[in-house]
Design a protein around this motif. Sequence first.
Motif, PDB file in Angstrom:
ATOM      1  N   PHE A   1       2.346 -22.892  62.558  1.00 13.13           N
ATOM      2  CA  PHE A   1       1.649 -22.474  63.776  1.00 13.13           C
ATOM      3  C   PHE A   1       0.774 -21.284  63.439  1.00 13.13           C
ATOM      4  N   ALA A   2      -0.451 -21.281  63.966  1.00 17.85           N
ATOM      5  CA  ALA A   2      -1.385 -20.215  63.628  1.00 17.85           C
ATOM      6  C   ALA A   2      -2.130 -19.687  64.841  1.00 17.85           C
ATOM      7  N   ILE A   3      -2.476 -18.411  64.756  1.00 21.53           N
ATOM      8  CA  ILE A   3      -3.435 -17.790  65.665  1.00 21.53           C
ATOM      9  C   ILE A   3      -4.808 -17.890  65.025  1.00 21.53           C
ATOM     10  N   GLN A   4      -5.755 -18.484  65.733  1.00 25.06           N
ATOM     11  CA  GLN A   4      -7.140 -18.529  65.275  1.00 25.06           C
ATOM     12  C   GLN A   4      -7.911 -17.339  65.864  1.00 25.06           C
ATOM     13  N   PHE A   5      -8.799 -16.781  65.081  1.00 24.49           N
ATOM     14  CA  PHE A   5      -9.659 -15.693  65.556  1.00 24.49           C
ATOM     15  C   PHE A   5     -10.983 -15.764  64.788  1.00 24.49           C
ATOM     16  N   TRP A   6     -11.957 -14.961  65.227  1.00 26.48           N
ATOM     17  CA  TRP A   6     -13.295 -14.967  64.619  1.00 26.48           C
ATOM     18  C   TRP A   6     -13.827 -16.409  64.515  1.00 26.48           C
ATOM     19  N   ALA A   7     -13.661 -17.169  65.584  1.00 25.34           N
ATOM     20  CA  ALA A   7     -14.026 -18.590  65.559  1.00 25.34           C
ATOM     21  C   ALA A   7     -15.432 -18.797  66.123  1.00 25.34           C
ATOM     22  N   VAL A   8     -16.298 -19.366  65.300  1.00 26.65           N
ATOM     23  CA  VAL A   8     -17.618 -19.800  65.761  1.00 26.65           C
ATOM     24  C   VAL A   8     -17.491 -21.168  66.418  1.00 26.65           C
ATOM     25  N   ASP A   9     -16.724 -22.040  65.777  1.00 20.13           N
ATOM     26  CA  ASP A   9     -16.431 -23.382  66.271  1.00 20.13           C
ATOM     27  C   ASP A   9     -15.204 -23.867  65.512  1.00 20.13           C
ATOM     28  N   TYR A  10     -14.953 -25.190  65.532  1.00 16.85           N
ATOM     29  CA  TYR A  10     -13.754 -25.703  64.873  1.00 16.85           C
ATOM     30  C   TYR A  10     -13.907 -25.866  63.361  1.00 16.85           C
ATOM     31  N   ASN A  11     -15.086 -25.658  62.834  1.00 15.26           N
ATOM     32  CA  ASN A  11     -15.290 -25.714  61.388  1.00 15.26           C
ATOM     33  C   ASN A  11     -15.469 -24.343  60.755  1.00 15.26           C
ATOM     34  N   ASN A  12     -15.506 -23.312  61.596  1.00 13.42           N
ATOM     35  CA  ASN A  12     -15.739 -21.958  61.097  1.00 13.42           C
ATOM     36  C   ASN A  12     -14.865 -20.973  61.869  1.00 13.42           C
ATOM     37  N   TYR A  13     -13.790 -20.520  61.243  1.00 10.17           N
ATOM     38  CA  TYR A  13     -12.890 -19.558  61.870  1.00 10.17           C
ATOM     39  C   TYR A  13     -11.920 -18.997  60.832  1.00 10.17           C
ATOM     40  N   TRP A  14     -11.176 -17.989  61.236  1.00  6.10           N
ATOM     41  CA  TRP A  14     -10.076 -17.442  60.443  1.00  6.10           C
ATOM     42  C   TRP A  14      -8.772 -17.733  61.185  1.00  6.10           C
ATOM     43  N   MET A  15      -7.658 -17.739  60.433  1.00  8.40           N
ATOM     44  CA  MET A  15      -6.378 -17.900  61.109  1.00  8.40           C
ATOM     45  C   MET A  15      -5.241 -17.332  60.276  1.00  8.40           C
ATOM     46  N   VAL A  16      -4.181 -16.934  60.976  1.00  5.57           N
ATOM     47  CA  VAL A  16      -2.928 -16.514  60.363  1.00  5.57           C
ATOM     48  C   VAL A  16      -1.862 -17.516  60.788  1.00  5.57           C
ATOM     49  N   MET A  17      -1.196 -18.125  59.777  1.00  2.03           N
ATOM     50  CA  MET A  17      -0.240 -19.192  60.073  1.00  2.03           C
ATOM     51  C   MET A  17       1.176 -18.807  59.649  1.00  2.03           C
ATOM     52  N   LEU A  18       2.107 -19.011  60.584  1.00  2.79           N
ATOM     53  CA  LEU A  18       3.540 -18.875  60.326  1.00  2.79           C
ATOM     54  C   LEU A  18       4.106 -20.262  60.095  1.00  2.79           C
TER      55      LEU A  18
ATOM     56  N   LEU B   1     -17.551 -14.681  69.397  1.00  6.28           N
ATOM     57  CA  LEU B   1     -16.504 -15.395  68.673  1.00  6.28           C
ATOM     58  C   LEU B   1     -15.346 -15.782  69.593  1.00  6.28           C
ATOM     59  N   ARG B   2     -14.864 -16.991  69.400  1.00  2.92           N
ATOM     60  CA  ARG B   2     -13.749 -17.501  70.194  1.00  2.92           C
ATOM     61  C   ARG B   2     -12.430 -17.220  69.483  1.00  2.92           C
ATOM     62  N   PHE B   3     -11.342 -17.585  70.147  1.00  2.00           N
ATOM     63  CA  PHE B   3      -9.999 -17.480  69.585  1.00  2.00           C
ATOM     64  C   PHE B   3      -9.196 -18.675  70.061  1.00  2.00           C
ATOM     65  N   GLY B   4      -8.061 -18.911  69.412  1.00  3.57           N
ATOM     66  CA  GLY B   4      -7.256 -20.062  69.799  1.00  3.57           C
ATOM     67  C   GLY B   4      -5.997 -20.199  68.970  1.00  3.57           C
ATOM     68  N   MET B   5      -5.530 -21.450  68.837  1.00  4.03           N
ATOM     69  CA  MET B   5      -4.285 -21.740  68.131  1.00  4.03           C
ATOM     70  C   MET B   5      -4.455 -22.991  67.278  1.00  4.03           C
ATOM     71  N   TYR B   6      -3.558 -23.102  66.295  1.00  8.22           N
ATOM     72  CA  TYR B   6      -3.574 -24.247  65.378  1.00  8.22           C
ATOM     73  C   TYR B   6      -2.121 -24.614  65.091  1.00  8.22           C
ATOM     74  N   SER B   7      -1.859 -25.918  64.918  1.00 12.76           N
ATOM     75  CA  SER B   7      -0.520 -26.363  64.540  1.00 12.76           C
ATOM     76  C   SER B   7      -0.628 -27.482  63.519  1.00 12.76           C
ATOM     77  N   GLN B   8       0.407 -27.622  62.702  1.00 10.08           N
ATOM     78  CA  GLN B   8       0.404 -28.717  61.731  1.00 10.08           C
ATOM     79  C   GLN B   8       1.826 -29.067  61.321  1.00 10.08           C
ATOM     80  N   ILE B   9       1.953 -30.266  60.790  1.00  9.18           N
ATOM     81  CA  ILE B   9       3.166 -30.688  60.106  1.00  9.18           C
ATOM     82  C   ILE B   9       2.701 -31.285  58.787  1.00  9.18           C
ATOM     83  N   ASP B  10       3.362 -30.931  57.681  1.00 14.14           N
ATOM     84  CA  ASP B  10       2.851 -31.293  56.363  1.00 14.14           C
ATOM     85  C   ASP B  10       2.767 -32.800  56.168  1.00 14.14           C
ATOM     86  N   LYS B  11       3.794 -33.508  56.603  1.00 13.37           N
ATOM     87  CA  LYS B  11       3.819 -34.968  56.481  1.00 13.37           C
ATOM     88  C   LYS B  11       3.993 -35.552  57.880  1.00 13.37           C
ATOM     89  N   ALA B  12       3.001 -36.284  58.318  1.00 14.29           N
ATOM     90  CA  ALA B  12       2.999 -36.794  59.688  1.00 14.29           C
ATOM     91  C   ALA B  12       4.134 -37.776  59.922  1.00 14.29           C
TER      92      ALA B  12
END
Length: 214
Positions: A100-117, A185-196
């Motif tokens: 799970f990540a916090i997105q920040f400094w986001a221009v759009d979904y192809n350009n941003y920074w994030m910190v992921m736990l 710049l926008r902000f948001g969230m990101y999530s993932q699972i390594d193997k779907a």
Amino acid sequence: MPRKLVCTTIVLLVLLCGSAVACEGQVGKVIYEDTFADDSGGWDFTPPAATVKPPDFVFAMSSKFSNLSSQVLTFHATDADYCAEVIVPKSLAADNKYGFAIQFWAVDYNNYWMVMLSSDGSIGLYSRTNGVWQTIANIPNAPSLKPEPDAVNTLRVTTTGGRISIYLNGQLVKAIRAQVPDGGLRFGMYSQIDKAVDGAAPILVKSYKVTSGQ
């Protein structure tokens, strides 16, 4: 005042204050806050995989959605203090963890920074530029992680004068300098699972708050 009543009052105050200081340390004017009582927060949803189901924002990964992003489309921030309370399920296997990540400094979904736990206790700082990922920093084992099932972990990121500081449950994990992108710049969230996989437990976000910081 009788002793029993004093103790009862203290316990009640502790319980009441406990939820109020979840993102302890955040300072400055509140730019954005959502406790997901409804879906009016301006988020860009991907139903039914990424949506609000009060009182949570729910990321439900599956074989169709192994990673999901959601940004707030109606607010902007640059130098700010970003914080999220989240329940990240335990890893399904040693080679299949949640993130799970916090997105920040986001221009759009192809350009941003994030910190992921990640559910294995690691924390990473990443940038995405024109759709290409770059790993900036990786901390293998965050000592302040709450590893218990259904534990709520508090992930916080501050950006001040080009300095990124990362906190987990109130403890500083990493600080690094970086160039701030131009524009609103926008902000948001990101999530993932390594193997779907289908039927995996969802990531539950309990709150998300952005302040102007110092």
